[in-house]
Structure formats: structure tokens, C-alpha cells
Design an enzyme around this catalytic site. Structure first.
Site, PDB file in Angstrom:
ATOM      1  N   HIS A  17       1.054  -0.981   0.030  1.00 61.69           N
ATOM      2  CA  HIS A  17       0.074   0.075  -0.078  1.00 61.69           C
ATOM      3  C   HIS A  17       0.822   1.250  -0.082  1.00 61.69           C
ATOM      4  CE1 HIS A  17      -3.018  -2.567   2.310  1.00 61.69           C
ATOM      5  NE2 HIS A  17      -3.386  -2.676   1.115  1.00 61.69           N
ATOM      6  N   LYS A  41     -17.500  -5.810   9.053  1.00 64.18           N
ATOM      7  CA  LYS A  41     -16.359  -6.464   8.616  1.00 64.18           C
ATOM      8  C   LYS A  41     -15.551  -6.501  10.081  1.00 64.18           C
ATOM      9  CE  LYS A  41     -12.971  -6.985   5.062  1.00 64.18           C
ATOM     10  NZ  LYS A  41     -12.231  -6.316   4.069  1.00 64.18           N
ATOM     11  N   ARG A  90      -2.240  -6.377  -8.235  1.00 67.51           N
ATOM     12  CA  ARG A  90      -1.057  -7.020  -7.881  1.00 67.51           C
ATOM     13  C   ARG A  90      -0.549  -8.442  -9.019  1.00 67.51           C
ATOM     14  NH1 ARG A  90      -3.270  -8.365  -2.104  1.00 67.51           N
ATOM     15  NH2 ARG A  90      -4.894  -8.655  -3.376  1.00 67.51           N
ATOM     16  N   SER A 128      -2.890  -7.717   3.164  1.00 63.53           N
ATOM     17  CA  SER A 128      -3.179  -7.376   4.645  1.00 63.53           C
ATOM     18  C   SER A 128      -3.836  -8.947   5.409  1.00 63.53           C
ATOM     19  CB  SER A 128      -4.459  -6.222   5.047  1.00 63.53           C
ATOM     20  OG  SER A 128      -3.885  -5.169   4.383  1.00 63.53           O
TER      21      SER A 128
END
Ligand code: PNS
Length: 160
Positions: A17, A41, A90, A128
Site C-alpha cells: 500500500h 467487517k 497485484r 493485509s
């Protein structure tokens, strides 16, 4: 004035990030790192913790500010008058989901463009989720996140 939002959960922020933030800060006039406050979440870090961590780690970039948002990204973009969304790609596995979200957002708000930056090769595996998984088993996360936040992450798991 090109104001861009780099949105995400950042739970926690990773070297991947931070690399995207650094590179985008050279491309646009202002970057708002938008941390999603998603009450549904079950996050490791609270919204304030995530915002403060990113603030500390991006202090050197004068055109980067960190904020949180709830609800739809398009509404937040209108609210802060941003015309660009930045996302990191990615691998090809990210593409389908990112394309769908970018197209949905564009249909909802035509003034909003999504710009994809390819993640630097050395961080292309990183997420993450990987950081949380490693940290939860006491693994070495020093190649994933800055040293300053390692104790904060480890602390979360030691307390559980
Ligand atoms: O880091 P993440 O979890 O991959 O980030 C995803 C994020 C925050 C960019 C995305 O979930 C988002 O924009 N959420 C806000 C709600 C929304 O606008 N969704 C997109 C339209 S379906």
C-alpha cells in the site's frame, strides 16, 4: 487540481500500500487515502488506529492526507470532489473484481475515473490478509510492514 482517492481497508497497511501511495503522490496533486469504515467487517484495527498508522507512515508526503469514509465510494468521491480512484493491481486474479468495481463506479458517477497502478514486483504477493495470518501464528512480518507498526500488530494477537 487532480485530487485522487486511494481507498481500501488497510487492516493493516502494508509495504505494498505504501508503495502505491508514494508513487501516486507523484502523479496527482492531492491523494486522499480513504480508509473504509465498514462496521460489518470484523477488523483487526479500529478505524482510528488504521487512520493514525497511515498518517504517521505518510508524514513525509505533503500532498497525502488520510481520512475515513462510510458507505459508497462514489458518494465519498463526490463529497471530497475527487475525480480519480487509485487501485493497485497485484496479479491477474485481482483484475476481474477490480474491473467490475471500476465499471460500476463509473456507471454511477461518470466524472470518476479509476487508475490502476501495477504493484511493484517485490510486493506482488503481499496483502493485509497475509500479514494477519503470519502475525496470528507469531511469524516474522518485517518484510511485509514497516517496523513502527510491528509491535501494534503483535500486540493485537498477544491480547487475544
Ligand atoms: O482494501 P480493499 O478491502 O480491497 O478495498 C475495497 C474498497 C474499500 C475499495 C471497496 O470495498 C469499496 O470501495 N467499498 C465501499 C463500498 C462501495 O462503494 N463498493 C463498490 C461498489 S459495489
Amino acid at each position: 487540481m487532480r485530487r485522487a482517492i486511494y481507498p481500501g481497508s488497510f487492516d493493516p497497511v502494508t509495504f505494498g500500500h505504501l508503495d502505491i501511495i508514494k508513487r501516486s503522490s507523484k502523479l496527482f496533486d492531492e491523494i486522499i487515502v480513504g480508509v473504509l469504515n465498514n462496521s460489518q467487517k470484523n477488523a483487526l484495527f479500529s478505524i482510528d488506529e488504521r487512520v493514525n498508522m497511515i498518517k504517521e507512515l505518510t508524514r513525509e508526503y505533503p500532498n497525502v492526507r488520510v481520512d475515513s469514509f462510510e458507505g459508497l465510494l462514489v458518494d465519498y468521491a463526490k463529497q471530497v470532489d475527487a475525480s480519480i480512484i487509485i487501485r493497485g493491481l497485484r496479479a491477474v486474479t485481482d483484475f476481474e473484481y477490480e474491473l467490475q468495481i471500476a465499471q460500476t463506479n463509473h456507471v454511477q458517477y461518470q466524472n470518476l475515473e479509476t487508475v490502476f497502478l501495477t504493484t511493484s514486483l517485490n510486493y506482488s504477493y503481499l496483502s493485509s490478509t497475509i500479514v494477519r495470518e503470519f502475525a496470528s501464528h507469531g511469524g516474522d512480518i518485517s518484510r511485509f510492514v514497516p517496523a513502527e507498526i510491528i509491535p501494534l500488530i503483535e500486540d493485537k494477537y498477544n491480547r487475544k
